[in-house]
Design an enzyme around this catalytic site. Structure first.
Site, PDB file in Angstrom:
ATOM      1  N   HIS A  70       1.391   4.355  -2.805  1.00 39.86           N
ATOM      2  CA  HIS A  70       1.419   5.818  -2.645  1.00 39.86           C
ATOM      3  C   HIS A  70       2.637   6.405  -3.380  1.00 39.86           C
ATOM      4  CE1 HIS A  70      -1.908   6.604  -0.006  1.00 39.86           C
ATOM      5  NE2 HIS A  70      -1.456   5.891   1.005  1.00 39.86           N
ATOM      6  N   HIS A  97       0.849  -1.205   0.000  1.00 41.26           N
ATOM      7  CA  HIS A  97       0.000   0.000   0.000  1.00 41.26           C
ATOM      8  C   HIS A  97       0.886   1.259   0.000  1.00 41.26           C
ATOM      9  CE1 HIS A  97      -3.435   2.572   1.246  1.00 41.26           C
ATOM     10  NE2 HIS A  97      -2.539   3.182   1.998  1.00 41.26           N
ATOM     11  N   GLU A  98       1.939   1.253   0.801  1.00 41.55           N
ATOM     12  CA  GLU A  98       2.841   2.409   0.839  1.00 41.55           C
ATOM     13  C   GLU A  98       3.591   2.550  -0.495  1.00 41.55           C
ATOM     14  OE1 GLU A  98       2.858   4.778   3.160  1.00 41.55           O
ATOM     15  OE2 GLU A  98       1.278   3.632   4.151  1.00 41.55           O
TER      16      GLU A  98
HETATM   17 ZN   LIG Z   1      -2.476   5.173   2.719  1.00 43.01          ZN
END
Ligand SMILES: [Zn+2]
Length: 250
Positions: free
Chosen positions: A134, A130-131
């Site tokens: 980003h 998830h990071e």
């Molecule tokens: Zn996030």
């Protein structure tokens, strides 16, 4: 968004034109949110500057087992990205909260508390992916572009008025306003994260089981810095579960 050769003044001018064209329309905010004015090379430079400030100010962990685990996992996940804008780097912060954050330039930090909180590799990989999502979508750069504007950020690269880069770096690291992404950013990071977890061969339900645990803590009233600014956890779980039947492509 614009090539570096485009020049700072031209870029600022282009934004003013775009903003004025859009001033009367109902979708100014989402449109402006999509503007990312820092070039990839600028983002890398800013990230390296912030990384140095964080190394001075926060307790980073030098543990060959933990660092090796996150490095190996990160490399495995990164192979699934269609393109690599950055030399992604992973660091560990001594902090018992189950948190992770990303600064510009593909530099990702994981708290020691996340290792304790996650049950297995699939949950840890879900959060790490998830990071990476980003970083891949350049959300940290977009967030600081929105907050400070390109002229100011470019100035940061040449001179650093009043140690401002330290202030901005710590603001992101400590979960302040700058690390708050839009709801759309969070969904995008989940989508990219899911896709690269799947490509890497980790069980795809890791992030969902992690979010279910977060959800329980939310109900208990315990302070939850991680994900506190995210869209409702149940919405994210529902979206991630829908990917099981129709996996997203990136
Ligand atoms: Zn996030």
């Amino acid at each position: 968004m614009f090539p570096r050769e485009f020049g700072l003044l031209n870029r600022v001018f282009a934004v003013l034109v775009l903003a004025s064209v859009c001033a009367g329309c109902a979708y100014v905010e989402p449109f402006v949110q999509e503007l990312n004015l820092i070039s990839v090379p600028e983002e890398k430079e800013i990230g390296t500057k912030f990384e140095a400030e964080i190394a001075k100010e926060m307790p980073l962990v030098d543990d060959s087992v933990l660092n090796g685990r996150i490095q190996t996992m990160g490399e495995r996940l990164l192979k699934g990205l269609p393109r690599r804008d950055f030399d992604y780097r992973f660091h560990i912060v001594q902090d018992k909260t189950p948190n992770a954050f990303t600064i510009p330039g593909g530099i990702i930090y994981v708290h020691t508390g996340l290792f304790d909180f996650t049950a297995d590799d699939s949950e840890l990989a879900g959060v790490l992916a998830h990071e990476i999502g980003h970083a891949y979508e350049r959300h940290p750069a977009k967030a600081i572009s929105r907050a400070y504007g390109v002229a100011y950020l470019s100035q940061l690269l040449f001179k650093d008025p009043e140690g401002k880069s330290k202030k901005i770096a710590l603001e992101i690291a400590k979960g302040g306003i700058l690390s708050r992404y839009s709801r759309q950013d969070e969904y995008e990071a989940d989508k990219v994260g899911y896709a690269i977890v799947k490509k890497a061969g980790y069980p795809t339900r890791g992030l969902v089981s992690f979010l279910r645990k977060i959800r329980k803590l939310e109900g208990s009233g315990a302070p939850m810095p991680f994900l506190s600014s995210h869209p409702p956890t149940l919405d994210r779980i529902a979206r991630l579960e829908s990917f099981e039947n129709s996996p997203p492509t990136i």
